[in-house]
Design a protein around this motif. Structure first.
Motif, PDB file in Angstrom:
ATOM      1  N   PHE A  52       0.788  -1.234   0.000  1.00 57.28           N
ATOM      2  CA  PHE A  52       0.000   0.000   0.000  1.00 57.28           C
ATOM      3  C   PHE A  52       0.825   1.291   0.000  1.00 57.28           C
ATOM      4  N   ARG A  53       2.091   1.188   0.403  1.00 58.28           N
ATOM      5  CA  ARG A  53       2.893   2.415   0.503  1.00 58.28           C
ATOM      6  C   ARG A  53       4.276   2.173  -0.091  1.00 58.28           C
ATOM      7  N   ARG A  57       8.754   2.192  -8.102  1.00 58.08           N
ATOM      8  CA  ARG A  57       8.254   1.122  -8.977  1.00 58.08           C
ATOM      9  C   ARG A  57       9.368   0.110  -9.188  1.00 58.08           C
ATOM     10  N   ARG A  59       9.981  -3.918 -10.976  1.00 61.29           N
ATOM     11  CA  ARG A  59       9.383  -4.976 -11.794  1.00 61.29           C
ATOM     12  C   ARG A  59      10.029  -6.313 -11.464  1.00 61.29           C
ATOM     13  N   ASN A  61      10.773 -10.326 -11.647  1.00 62.75           N
ATOM     14  CA  ASN A  61      10.957 -11.360 -12.678  1.00 62.75           C
ATOM     15  C   ASN A  61      11.046 -10.737 -14.063  1.00 62.75           C
ATOM     16  N   GLU A 158       0.004  -3.020  -6.192  1.00 58.62           N
ATOM     17  CA  GLU A 158      -0.814  -3.908  -7.021  1.00 58.62           C
ATOM     18  C   GLU A 158      -1.552  -3.099  -8.086  1.00 58.62           C
ATOM     19  N   ASP A 160      -0.693  -0.294  -9.086  1.00 58.29           N
ATOM     20  CA  ASP A 160       0.320   0.336  -9.926  1.00 58.29           C
ATOM     21  C   ASP A 160       0.645  -0.533 -11.141  1.00 58.29           C
ATOM     22  N   GLN A 161       0.599  -1.833 -10.959  1.00 56.89           N
ATOM     23  CA  GLN A 161       0.942  -2.679 -12.101  1.00 56.89           C
ATOM     24  C   GLN A 161      -0.275  -3.074 -12.926  1.00 56.89           C
ATOM     25  N   ASN A 162      -1.456  -2.929 -12.362  1.00 55.44           N
ATOM     26  CA  ASN A 162      -2.630  -3.452 -13.069  1.00 55.44           C
ATOM     27  C   ASN A 162      -3.607  -2.401 -13.570  1.00 55.44           C
ATOM     28  N   PHE A 349      11.831 -12.612  -4.049  1.00 54.40           N
ATOM     29  CA  PHE A 349      10.939 -13.711  -4.442  1.00 54.40           C
ATOM     30  C   PHE A 349       9.499 -13.422  -4.033  1.00 54.40           C
ATOM     31  N   VAL A 351       6.659 -10.662  -3.776  1.00 53.66           N
ATOM     32  CA  VAL A 351       6.493  -9.401  -4.483  1.00 53.66           C
ATOM     33  C   VAL A 351       5.879  -8.291  -3.626  1.00 53.66           C
ATOM     34  N   ILE A 353       2.935  -7.818  -2.385  1.00 52.97           N
ATOM     35  CA  ILE A 353       1.537  -7.387  -2.501  1.00 52.97           C
ATOM     36  C   ILE A 353       0.568  -8.463  -2.079  1.00 52.97           C
ATOM     37  N   ARG A 355       0.729 -11.661   0.553  1.00 55.11           N
ATOM     38  CA  ARG A 355       0.394 -12.348   1.778  1.00 55.11           C
ATOM     39  C   ARG A 355       0.424 -11.426   2.988  1.00 55.11           C
ATOM     40  N   LEU A 401      -1.066  -3.702   8.463  1.00 54.41           N
ATOM     41  CA  LEU A 401      -1.530  -2.316   8.641  1.00 54.41           C
ATOM     42  C   LEU A 401      -2.710  -2.249   9.596  1.00 54.41           C
ATOM     43  N   ASN A 715      14.038 -18.670  -3.101  1.00 53.53           N
ATOM     44  CA  ASN A 715      13.288 -17.998  -2.049  1.00 53.53           C
ATOM     45  C   ASN A 715      14.123 -17.755  -0.803  1.00 53.53           C
TER      46      ASN A 715
ATOM     47  N   LEU B 164       5.654 -15.800  -7.208  1.00 55.52           N
ATOM     48  CA  LEU B 164       6.957 -16.318  -7.635  1.00 55.52           C
ATOM     49  C   LEU B 164       7.439 -17.468  -6.763  1.00 55.52           C
ATOM     50  N   VAL B 351      -4.725  -4.711 -18.641  1.00 60.09           N
ATOM     51  CA  VAL B 351      -3.732  -5.760 -18.480  1.00 60.09           C
ATOM     52  C   VAL B 351      -4.312  -7.177 -18.550  1.00 60.09           C
TER      53      VAL B 351
END
Lengths: 811, 811
Positions: A52-53, A57, A59, A61, A158, A160-162, A349, A351, A353, A355, A401, A715, B164, B351
């Motif tokens: 969330f924060r 940016r 990327r 993999n 999340e 941001d990428q989608n 490993f 990302v 966003i 778990r 959070l 991992n 991943l 996307v």
């Protein structure tokens, strides 16, 4: 093959070849603000929550791997290079990356210019410092151009990428002097912005990615750098970045320092604005002011070093094995603290966003850091316990959070409650703080349902007792520790996750022998604790349940040469010689031998011999054998992995220490030690090209003997492996065990070890514990002296202050 | 500045400069299997669902932009190049990309070698064909090395980028002959695999990304290509790819063709395996066999061309404006079909993992393609209506794979039901198929609740009637067409989406004047339809409700010079001159003028004059004015965007046609036409460097006059803009309107147009409609002849077969 070396004096790993077999990373930050940084300065920073924060940016993999970070470009005539080799990948005259305790220093040199970059987050500061020192080692005047670069993440990583159809229109920045402010969505609901500053006048800047990089340029060759001048672009939508441009003139032998600050600011609602649409920059300027000279930065770095001196001073080993020393004293403890800070959120490993914090993960992580920061362990325990359900079940995960349980995944993992006992008992043994048991702790975060933490433990204990199957063994529920052994799942839909798909626990006969062992171990701890606080009736009741469980395991959990793993939905054996694949599993061997179940009857020894024979391999102990070669719908995800990977006969490093501890329980010091070394990264440094991940931290998994390439790790960093190995090596091999009444000393070591010394801070006092093994035994103590005076037993008493010399003579 | 040109003869856009200001893309496939392909061969293929069955890994918003695709590398001595310029970016001697109807041809030449690549998906085939022709144009023998390359996505595109810790262990391939099979998770629950084949012997291959590319190489310079030889790697976990290697010798003047096939196979459970762990390849081999010669490929391409000849033959315009002709005849219709196939799932802005099919989107998309594929429109209508709730409300989205409503977003968007009337009425007018009204259609996919589709329309109509606010106007619910006008939302948490956060509809006074206009338009259609099927009582009842609404809008929805937009939660006016910002909005002007509300009183003309004065700009009509410069919590997301972008005073192209239609309703042909040209991409080709997106398809949004850079477009391809513009230009400007009794002809054009001709297939007959405007009027028909015989009125009767010459004389 090695790509660097350890520098134990400075507590650093020094990478000298930038082309490591996988990005080798480090973590910055210790409280609210964090950064990941690779050996070529890749990575990103975030405030509290990597989803969330997120400030930068990044990327995952990508091609090439690890693309994006806090980059510096130097343009020297027609040569463009970066001190971290990447992103330019210009061959350097010199390259060195030093990953230390919460800081990373990367130095490169080219054509007579040296660039030394230092990255760290000062204590109690929401900002990363990037100190850049440029030196001219030639005898000519050098005029070079320095460009900084980072790309802003639009906060929610999340989205941001989608959510491009929105995001490409929202980006907003402000530029003032030498500071680039990122204020996307600050206008609306956000009360926070970020900034990237340098403590020197700049000769230009860019804030729009396309203007700086070009649409089709790689990070290795931004258009503005190729052109040798920025475009002073102002980002509106599309992709905001921050790039400073400085023209640097260096006399022969001259060095210049630049301090870049990447910071995060939250403003109260009423102080958001300086004037219409102009953000209030005062708090940002205050941070910049705190770090605007080399002296201030060096002082902050010194504070950070003291912080780590203090943390790592709690347990210091002096053995004659450098690798063991550096793991125990530096890297394993460091990894435990990082895991405490990150849980499983953000690594190279993970990302960042997905778990939440795991109920069982967090309790297990705790045993690796409780001696360093007991007060934070206390807080963590209360947070975890607050997500328990009134019946003793637990949310499997909670969100850091909000600290609330994660509805998406829910509960039903029947091992979860037992780990709370581990966490609480470990905390009390370390701290002596029994008052935590009286804390009123909510259920499901509902304070109206609160009970004492001790009541939570009782309810945890009872959750197993109340959920027994037809063999008197614990029902497994959704899964036990092995999330991939899904005995009630039966999934045929590839679009659904095994973790969240509907489970048929109703009417299921699926029982877990692992939970049985776990219950015996922590059930006994619960008995001891209850007795300790004078609750003998409860202790007696609990002991009777534990005894019943021991009997049940012996009667229905034993396969002849090893412990069964489970019974499936239909009541069929799992992990039995009767099975074609998956005849034997590691988890139940670990927990039942740790519990000492059937020790007298030789079950423990047989079990561990079977582990050695069937599960051991050159690179560690695999999870099961033989590996599954086809999907077993009754077992679920475990059988989906290719043979030798992850839970399907991979070396799942987290559970290897359970076997080490089991071995020490029956006194086999050689075996425990060999298992320790096999997965311990410092011992794998020479095979880094195979092992791939960092030689200074544990990986979650190493490809097992059935894999295509056994020994390949994946991992690294965020894994319970860190805490369990620290726990196993310090408490069961070295045998320094915090206990209610003092430090219990019970080493179990190879017979040819002559001894070792541990400095241990405990309950306010400092103990130097010298263990002597002239007798050449594995286990057993002949005498124990405190300041020269022999005492009975093997427990060093609590002194609360002062320093004490302990001599332990084995024999 | 132009980057290419139209080739109308071949229905192609020809790109001659590969460095387009944004990747300019095309779509392959027409039924189940689809591909996106950019002008440098970037993109990916998927089966039915871009999230769950993605074949190729693709990284959005990457650096450089559009990285990853179906790449070919040619190594010719020391030169490495690609026919599409990217990824190598070696300067080419020749480059040309031709985007055609469901195919793309990219040709490059370097050092005497020409490489022509053709990409398409044959009809009724789950495979992409990549035909590569290599030609030697020199007088020497040439020996070159050809490498193919693509990276497999591990099926679920969302998991692929985020999970991943699992994915890096699951990748599996098989290689047999010249075919690389991707079989990740086939072992378990998947019954599908993919393959990449070439119809020639290969001299090597790679299936492991790192082996082929190297860990730190860019796509522009894979290590295997640099080395001039593949490694014959077998992927196990990590990242599986497919790369063929062929050594090619070309005599002077010689050409060789290679046919690569990227296919998708589903096997029945009992036919999954050939032998243990060896997949059943028969169905794959059958596909390869279908396309293993140039002749077969050319035949398949010819079939595809016929398919488009047929689709585009339904409506053919001959005007003396080439740009108009090419938009109406080719690109606008093509975009409508693509939008029908894709909904909003996968473009270079979407996307492909997020949104389901929208209830309102799908109904509106339908008006753009119903004349091409009425039978598929029928099916779509039933799918959509099946996700309606029994009270007439609707799931706002549904999932294409399951066709079920999307619980995550739910319902409550109070415009949704009205769009179903638009969809059904448009379908019946085109097809004459009233039987659809008798179809039994479930509610919430529950067949036990099914009612006739006509009943669904009644319930839709009543949903508005039953949800009126204090001013007698429709309650807005969660939002109307403008998803970002969230009048009941009041969000202060930046981590939550405005679309899904809790809404305070209870007790809200928020009403939508736009829904009121929409209700009058489609309520009148409902009345007509009811009367048509003999249900006069219902028609009368409905008419009375429509009349009430008209009165309510006149009384409470009029601001003096324009229509109000809404009333907010508290009953305050939205879109009124009383407001400081957001005084006027486009949507209510569009719908109320389309509905003709207050036409007699001059309201429509005043409204449209206000649009011209306050909302019009050089690049189109902005959504609102003045733009919001700060967050208005009562309005929600609309005020979160920077001024001039998206719903905050951007040119939201979807709603511009509403104004065009409104203008034709009052007979202003010049104004309608000017509005049409402003956002129509073919007219913007010369300013491509500003417009940025493709000059052959509409974009969702163009930056408005308040933006930093007005005229910059975003989010091309998947937008309701396509269908609404086609609908507006063909039915209201050209004025060819399908109606129950025939083709109604009612052009509204600029006075200086001399006329135009349309060939229209309708209900089995073919009409050549010649419109003559020697009179120089905007609107009005003096006479209409069919095969020379004058008929009364302006409706060409239905003939069911044959060809007819219609002459329409305006005046």
């Amino acid at each position: 093959m090695k790509y660097g070396h350890f520098d134990d004096e400075r507590r650093e790993y020094v990478i000298t070849n930038p082309q490591t077999p996988w990005p080798w990373i480090n973590y910055l930050g210790n409280e609210d603000f964090f950064g990941l940084v690779s050996n070529s300065a890749g990575g990103y920073a975030f405030y509290k929550d990597a989803k969330f924060r997120r400030l930068n940016r990044y990327r995952y993999n990508n091609v090439p791997m690890d693309n994006g970070g806090r980059y510096f470009y130097i343009k020297d005539e027609d040569t463009i290079w970066s001190p971290g080799w990447k992103p330019c990948k210009t061959e350097l005259d010199k390259y060195e990356c030093r990953h230390g305790m919460s800081y990373t220093q990367i130095a490169g040199a080219k054509n007579g210019i040296e660039a030394e970059t230092l990255f760290f987050i000062p204590l109690k500061t929401w900002a990363e410092i990037h100190k850049v020192r440029l030196s001219n080692t030639t005898s000519e005047v050098k005029k070079i151009k320095l460009f900084s670069f980072m790309e802003w993440c639009l906060w929610n990583a999340e989205d941001d990428q989608n959510n491009l159809q929105r995001n490409l229109s929202t980006g907003e920045v402000e530029v003032k002097g030498s500071t680039i402010y990122h204020k996307t969505e600050y206008k609306e609901r956000r009360n926070h912005y970020a900034f990237y500053n340098v403590n020197a006048p700049i000769d230009g800047y860019d804030t729009d990615r396309e203007s700086f990089l070009g649409l089709y340029n790689e990070f290795s060759a931004p258009q503005a750098v190729l052109d040798g001048k920025p475009t002073n672009s102002e980002a509106h939508g599309w992709s905001p970045i921050a790039s400073h441009y400085i023209e640097v003139e260096l006399q022969p032998g001259e060095s210049k320092d630049y301090i870049f600050t990447l910071g995060y600011i939250e403003n109260p609602e009423e102080e958001k604005w300086e004037s219409k649409n102009v953000i209030n920059k005062k708090p940002a300027e205050a941070i910049m002011e705190r770090f605007n000279t080399v002296e201030k930065v060096e002082a902050a770095l010194a504070d950070l070093r003291s912080y780590w001196d203090n943390l790592l001073g709690k347990f210091m080993l002096d053995s004659n094995d450098d690798k063991l020393n550096r793991m125990v004293n530096i890297w394993n403890q460091y990894q435990c603290m990082v895991t405490f800070n990150m849980s499983r959120s953000a690594s190279f490993f993970e990302v960042g966003i997905g778990r939440g914090m795991g109920f069982r993960d967090s309790n297990q992580d705790l045993i690796g850091f409780v001696h360093q920061v007991p007060e934070r362990a206390r807080e963590r325990i209360i947070d975890i316990a607050s997500t328990q359900f009134p019946d003793g079940g637990c949310y499997h995960q909670y969100q850091p959070l909000t600290k609330r349980g994660n509805d998406a995944i829910g509960g039903g993992f029947n091992d979860d409650p037992m780990w709370l006992i581990l966490g609480v008992v470990s905390y009390i043994k370390e701290s002596g703080d029994f008052s935590i048991l009286d804390e009123m702790v909510p259920f499901d975060n509902d304070m109206s349902l609160a009970k004492s933490l001790y009541d939570h433990l009782t309810i945890s204990f009872n959750h197993v007792v109340n959920n027994l199957g037809p063999n008197g063994l614990p029902l497994i529920g959704r899964a036990d520790w092995n999330d991939c052994l899904n005995l009630n799942c039966f999934s045929t839909n590839p679009n659904e996750s095994f973790q969240t798909t509907e489970n048929n626990t109703e009417g299921s006969k699926a029982e877990s022998v692992m939970i049985a062992g776990l219950f015996v171990v922590y059930g006994q701890e619960y008995v001891k604790l209850s007795r300790r606080i004078g609750n003998d009736a409860e202790a007696d009741r609990a002991q009777a349940e534990v005894d019943k469980m021991v009997a049940a395991v012996k009667a229905r959990g034993w396969d002849g040469e090893w412990f069964l793993r489970a019974y499936d939905f239909y009541g069929n054996k799992v992990g039995s010689d009767e099975n074609e694949e998956g005849k034997i599993f590691i988890e139940s061997q670990g927990w039942c031998t740790m519990a000492g179940i059937g020790k007298e009857e030789g079950m423990c020894e047989k079990s561990l011999n079977s582990v050695k024979e069937r599960l051991d391999s050159d690179y560690g102990i695999v999870l099961n054998n033989p590996a599954f070669t086809k999907y077993v719908i009754e077992y679920g995800e475990i059988s989906t992995y290719p043979a030798g990977y992850k839970e399907n006969a991979g070396i799942f490093c987290h559970n290897n220490p359970w076997i080490m501890i089991g071995e020490t329980e029956i006194g086999r010091g050689e075996e425990a030690w060999e298992y320790y070394k096999k997965i311990c990264p410092a011992y794998l440094e020479d095979i880094s090209e195979l092992h791939k991940t960092e030689p200074y931290v544990y990986a979650q998994m190493i490809a097992g003997k059935d894999a295509y390439k056994p020994g390949e790790a994946k991992n690294s960093w965020l894994t319970g492996t860190a805490s369990w190995n620290f726990y196993a090596v310090t408490q069961y091999i070295l045998g320094i065990q915090p206990d209610y009444d003092g430090l219990k000393i019970e080493p179990c070591i190879p017979a040819d070890w002559k001894g070792f010394t541990v400095k241990r801070q405990f309950r306010g006092a400092e103990y130097t514990i010298k263990v002597i093994n002239e007798a050449g035994v594995n286990k057993g103590i002949a005498s124990l002296t405190v300041d020269g005076k022999e005492i009975d037993g093997n427990v060093v008493p609590i002194f609360e202050s002062g320093t004490y010399e302990i001599v332990v003579t084995m024999g």
